[in-house]
Design an enzyme around this catalytic site. Structure first.
Site, PDB file in Angstrom:
ATOM      1  N   LYS A 143       1.029  -1.282  -0.062  1.00  0.00           N
ATOM      2  CA  LYS A 143      -0.319  -0.254   0.135  1.00  0.00           C
ATOM      3  C   LYS A 143       1.621   1.281   0.304  1.00  0.00           C
ATOM      4  O   LYS A 143       1.360   1.276   1.103  1.00  0.00           O
ATOM      5  CB  LYS A 143      -0.974   0.668   1.195  1.00  0.00           C
ATOM      6  CG  LYS A 143      -1.983  -1.100   1.572  1.00  0.00           C
ATOM      7  CD  LYS A 143      -2.666  -0.118   2.227  1.00  0.00           C
ATOM      8  CE  LYS A 143      -4.202  -1.660   2.749  1.00  0.00           C
ATOM      9  NZ  LYS A 143      -4.831  -1.004   3.603  1.00  0.00           N
ATOM     10  N   GLU A 237      -7.367  -5.729  -0.018  1.00  0.00           N
ATOM     11  CA  GLU A 237      -8.867  -5.726   0.713  1.00  0.00           C
ATOM     12  C   GLU A 237     -10.108  -6.082   0.593  1.00  0.00           C
ATOM     13  O   GLU A 237     -10.685  -4.850   0.449  1.00  0.00           O
ATOM     14  CB  GLU A 237      -8.341  -4.340   1.446  1.00  0.00           C
ATOM     15  CG  GLU A 237      -9.084  -4.991   2.728  1.00  0.00           C
ATOM     16  CD  GLU A 237      -8.125  -2.811   4.136  1.00  0.00           C
ATOM     17  OE1 GLU A 237      -6.654  -2.843   3.504  1.00  0.00           O
ATOM     18  OE2 GLU A 237      -8.941  -3.174   4.571  1.00  0.00           O
ATOM     19  N   HIS A 248      -8.095  -0.505  14.441  1.00  0.00           N
ATOM     20  CA  HIS A 248      -7.683   0.736  13.506  1.00  0.00           C
ATOM     21  C   HIS A 248      -8.576   1.768  13.221  1.00  0.00           C
ATOM     22  O   HIS A 248      -8.606   2.610  13.641  1.00  0.00           O
ATOM     23  CB  HIS A 248      -7.319   0.264  12.342  1.00  0.00           C
ATOM     24  CG  HIS A 248      -5.487  -0.177  12.548  1.00  0.00           C
ATOM     25  ND1 HIS A 248      -5.216  -0.833  13.369  1.00  0.00           N
ATOM     26  CD2 HIS A 248      -4.186   0.617  11.751  1.00  0.00           C
ATOM     27  CE1 HIS A 248      -3.795  -0.595  13.201  1.00  0.00           C
ATOM     28  NE2 HIS A 248      -3.908   0.170  12.478  1.00  0.00           N
ATOM     29  N   HIS A 252      -7.653   5.518  14.325  1.00  0.00           N
ATOM     30  CA  HIS A 252      -7.817   6.258  12.910  1.00  0.00           C
ATOM     31  C   HIS A 252      -8.478   7.061  13.748  1.00  0.00           C
ATOM     32  O   HIS A 252      -8.261   8.710  13.132  1.00  0.00           O
ATOM     33  CB  HIS A 252      -8.187   5.884  12.010  1.00  0.00           C
ATOM     34  CG  HIS A 252      -7.665   5.021  11.387  1.00  0.00           C
ATOM     35  ND1 HIS A 252      -7.816   3.900  10.948  1.00  0.00           N
ATOM     36  CD2 HIS A 252      -6.028   5.298  11.097  1.00  0.00           C
ATOM     37  CE1 HIS A 252      -6.716   3.210   9.283  1.00  0.00           C
ATOM     38  NE2 HIS A 252      -5.944   3.956  10.204  1.00  0.00           N
TER      39      HIS A 252
END
Ligand SMILES: NC(=O)c1ccc[n+]([C@@H]2O[C@H](COP(=O)([O-])OP(=O)(O)OC[C@H]3O[C@@H](n4cnc5c(N)ncnc54)[C@H](O)[C@@H]3O)[C@@H](O)[C@H]2O)c1
Ligand SMILES: [Zn+2]
Length: 366
Positions: A143, A237, A248, A252
């Site tokens: 990524k 993904e 996350h 996040h």
């Protein structure tokens, strides 16, 4: 040296882990049979420590390297930096067979990888991650990308490196807080995939905190194997890769509401993983003893495990969670644990339970 293979058919590559690897960068690149021009992209902190040995190694192996230095910190992950890097590559006439070396933490890896993915519609790149987080996480899996004002990682690609070289010696100069933050991702792998790794971390944490090279080599290799296996099954993904996002969703959102200032990523996901463990106890029957072990391990790793939010901050946190790009159809999906070493993705969680998980801990400890 340990070698982990990332199995992605024609895009497969090796992750090499050990001390002294920076000195072998040139020879390792020579084995990839790329052109002789390359650009080392690094940041100001990493460049002043490691650009020289990287250059010497590349020169000795017959390459002609250029150097591109971006400012240290998240702001370098921008379209502006992308443009500056590509302008310099074009000015120095790097061509299709040239390659990029990403020398630094996750910021440099994500930016330089995206430069490699887009310059001349894609040239080869090699990752030389220099933070613990980058060695166990961001350099593996392909990524790459940059941030927009609207949010992190909103422009990017899946683009695999040709090789990853994790030189354990580079970790010696990493600031303590950054090192601890990297441990949050390390612990995550134990929770999501591997109870044996989790127990090993409980046992070997003192050595890990001292950055003992043997312990580090074994643990980093195990983490890379786990990430490589997950990515190998789901490169882009569409499903299983989501388990890497354990902790996350809340993490996040915490980073976003504190404007990426208060918490390092690892700190935010430490709080997020403890909250996710509490939710898991309520919704998936994760034993309370496991919640306790998880909380204790993060604490021992020098990481925060709870956050005090007032009503306004809580409202912002929920709004941020709903803006996360992993949300689909307005529904927040969590990764939750059945037990240490086994998680389920795509779990729907009512807002009320999220609030409770942030407030209280069904812990057996006093
Ligand atoms: N691509 C992915 O799959 C993926 C996964 C996780 C995180 N990320 C991204 O990674 C980034 C965070 O990466 P990070 O935590 O490595 O941060 P970073 O790259 O900003 O590095 C942290 C700090 O440490 C310094 N530094 C790096 N190596 C050093 C060394 N060996 N000695 C001394 N100082 C050193 C850097 O200059 C910086 O100031 C975020 O942008 C995040 O979005 C990407
Ligand atoms: Zn992460």
């Amino acid at each position: 040296m340990r070698i982990v293979h990332v199995p992605l058919a024609a895009r497969s590559y090796a992750i090499k882990i050990g001390p002294g690897l920076l000195g072998r960068l040139g020879d390792e690149c020579a084995r990839l049979k790329l052109g002789n021009r390359c650009a080392v992209i690094t940041d100001t902190n990493v460049g002043k420590r490691f650009a020289k040995p990287a250059f010497e190694s590349l020169l000795k192996a017959g390459f002609t390297p250029s150097l591109i230095v971006v400012p240290a910190g998240e702001t370098a992950k921008s379209l502006k930096s992308l443009q500056a890097c590509c302008d310099q590559l074009a000015a120095e006439r790097l061509e299709r067979k040239s390659f990029i070396v990403a020398l630094g933490g996750g910021v440099v890896g994500d930016l330089a990888g995206f430069v490699a993915a887009t310059y001349l519609r894609g040239i080869a790149f090699v990752q030389v991650p220099t933070t613990l987080l980058a060695q166990v996480d961001s350099s593996v899996g392909g990524k790459v990308g940059v941030n927009l004002k609207a949010g992190k990682n909103l422009v990017g690609a899946f683009y695999q490196p040709r090789l990853v070289l994790c030189d354990l010696d580079t970790l010696k100069t990493l600031p303590m807080r950054e090192y601890h933050a990297g441990l949050a991702e390390v612990i995550k792998y134990g929770i999501i995939c591997n109870a044996v790794l989790f127990s090993r971390l409980e046992r070997d944490l003192p050595g890990l905190l001292k950055r003992d090279p043997k312990t580090l080599a074994a643990v980093i290799a195990r983490c890379c194997e786990i990430k490589a296996a997950v990515v190998g099954r789901d490169e882009t993904e569409s499903g299983q890769r989501a388990i890497l996002n354990f902790g996350h969703t809340i993490g996040h959102a915490l980073e976003a509401i504190s404007h990426y200032g208060k918490y390092l990523h690892g700190e935010a996901i430490s709080i997020g993983q403890v909250a996710a463990a509490n939710l898991s106890a309520r919704l998936l029957g994760l034993p309370i003893e496991d919640v306790d072990r998880i909380t204790t391990l993060f604490e021992r790793a020098g990481l925060p495990t709870e956050v005090k939010l007032n009503a306004t901050q809580r409202g912002k946190l929920f709004a941020a969670m709903k803006l996360d790009k992993k949300v689909s159809g307005g529904e927040i999906k969590f990764v939750l644990a059945r037990k240490i070493g086994q998680v389920k993705f795509g779990c729907q969680v009512p807002d009320k339970l999220i609030a409770q998980a942030l407030d209280s801990r069904p812990s057996i400890r006093h």
